[in-house]
Design an enzyme around this catalytic site. Structure first.
Site, PDB file in Angstrom:
ATOM      1  CD  GLU A  46     -40.700 -64.763 -12.116  1.00 60.79           C
ATOM      2  OE1 GLU A  46     -41.181 -64.116 -12.980  1.00 60.79           O
ATOM      3  OE2 GLU A  46     -40.426 -64.524 -10.890  1.00 60.79           O
ATOM      4  CE  LYS A 119     -44.129 -61.453 -13.606  1.00 64.14           C
ATOM      5  NZ  LYS A 119     -42.782 -61.360 -13.420  1.00 64.14           N
ATOM      6  CB  CYS A 160     -43.099 -63.259  -9.658  1.00 60.41           C
ATOM      7  SG  CYS A 160     -41.824 -62.621  -8.867  1.00 60.41           S
TER       8      CYS A 160
END
Length: 285
Positions: A46, A119, A160
């Protein structure tokens, strides 16, 4: 006749900083090493291109994707090294310019961008360690699960904090995923508590390989990340773990290779047939 060996995933661990050019140079060197090792696809963490919690300082580098120099650089690196690339993620302005998107790109070896993923889940937390993060104050969450065909299998995308939401991974499997990417910049405190157990759980409950490239060490913006990049098999077994965090201060990169064997996915799904046993079926995302 002997079956060919399974393709290799190259998992790159980094200590990305506040200079995109330096980070991109590290990525380029890592891709050269991955190609030399015979990998079919490379995975980055990330915020591989820019890791900077100072939003005013980082603003000089963040643009809408159409105006950003980074995607063409990703494409050039894929072509030069002959590798598929999962870029991890990088920050881009949303189309209206109001906030940022934490966006992954999947780039084929010929330089074609074949998938993008923003995300979905924003990291808005106050941790027992005293750390406080409010990702949604600057970032807009995505809304759509993404799965894409790659040389390693059908790849489901996440980033994440998404790791904590198993319903996303069920949606990815419903779309045919056999392999899942989890690029991350986990904090040290949450990594020590939850990184391994969550990744192994996601692999086991989906019977997918999980590839998790991580940021590691102390970064130029002052934060520290957990590292311990992992490759997990569909039975929940650890196929490889990076020890790069022990030398992250050198500003180098760590490279780990993991075989992605589609037969292992098939064996796991035949041994424990979750889809035929499932009784509660929520609507997919």
């Amino acid at each position: 006749m002997t079956a060919p060996p399974p393709p290799l995933a190259a998992i790159v661990e980094m200590t990305s900083g506040i200079d995109p050019d330096a980070n991109l140079a590290t990525m380029d060197r890592a891709l050269a090493a991955a190609a030399a090792a015979g990998a079919a696809m490379a995975f980055f963490p990330e915020m591989s291109v820019l890791l900077d919690r100072d939003r005013a300082r980082s603003a000089a580098h963040v643009a809408p994707e159409a105006d950003s120099p980074w995607p063409p650089i990703f494409q050039d690196m894929a072509r030069r090294h002959g590798l598929w690339i999962h870029t991890g993620s990088a920050p881009f302005l949303t189309d209206d310019g109001s906030r940022r998107a934490n966006r992954s790109h999947i780039v084929a070896a010929d330089g074609t961008i074949v998938a993008r993923y923003d995300k979905i889940h924003m990291f808005d937390v106050s941790l027992p360690s005293g750390e406080s993060w409010s990702e949604s104050s600057s970032y807009a969450g995505g809304a759509t699960p993404v799965v894409v065909d790659t040389p390693l299998g059908r790849l489901g995308l996440s980033i994440c904090y998404d790791l904590r939401f198993p319903e996303l991974y069920r949606a990815l499997v419903a779309r045919g995923a056999t392999l899942i990417a989890v690029p991350a910049a986990f904090t040290v405190s949450t990594g020590e508590a939850h990184w391994h157990v969550l990744l192994r759980a996601r692999a086991t409950e989906t019977a997918c390989h999980v590839v998790a490239a991580a940021q590691a060490g102390t970064h130029a913006d002052g934060r520290a990340t957990f590292g311990h990049s992992l490759a997990i098999g569909p039975w929940g077994d650890v196929l490889g773990e990076s020890a790069f965090a022990d030398r992250a201060a050198q500003g180098d990169f760590g490279l780990m290779l993991a075989p992605i064997d589609p037969a292992a996915t098939e064996r796991a799904r035949q041994a424990i047939p979750l889809e035929t046993s499932r009784r509660i079926r929520n609507a997919p995302l």
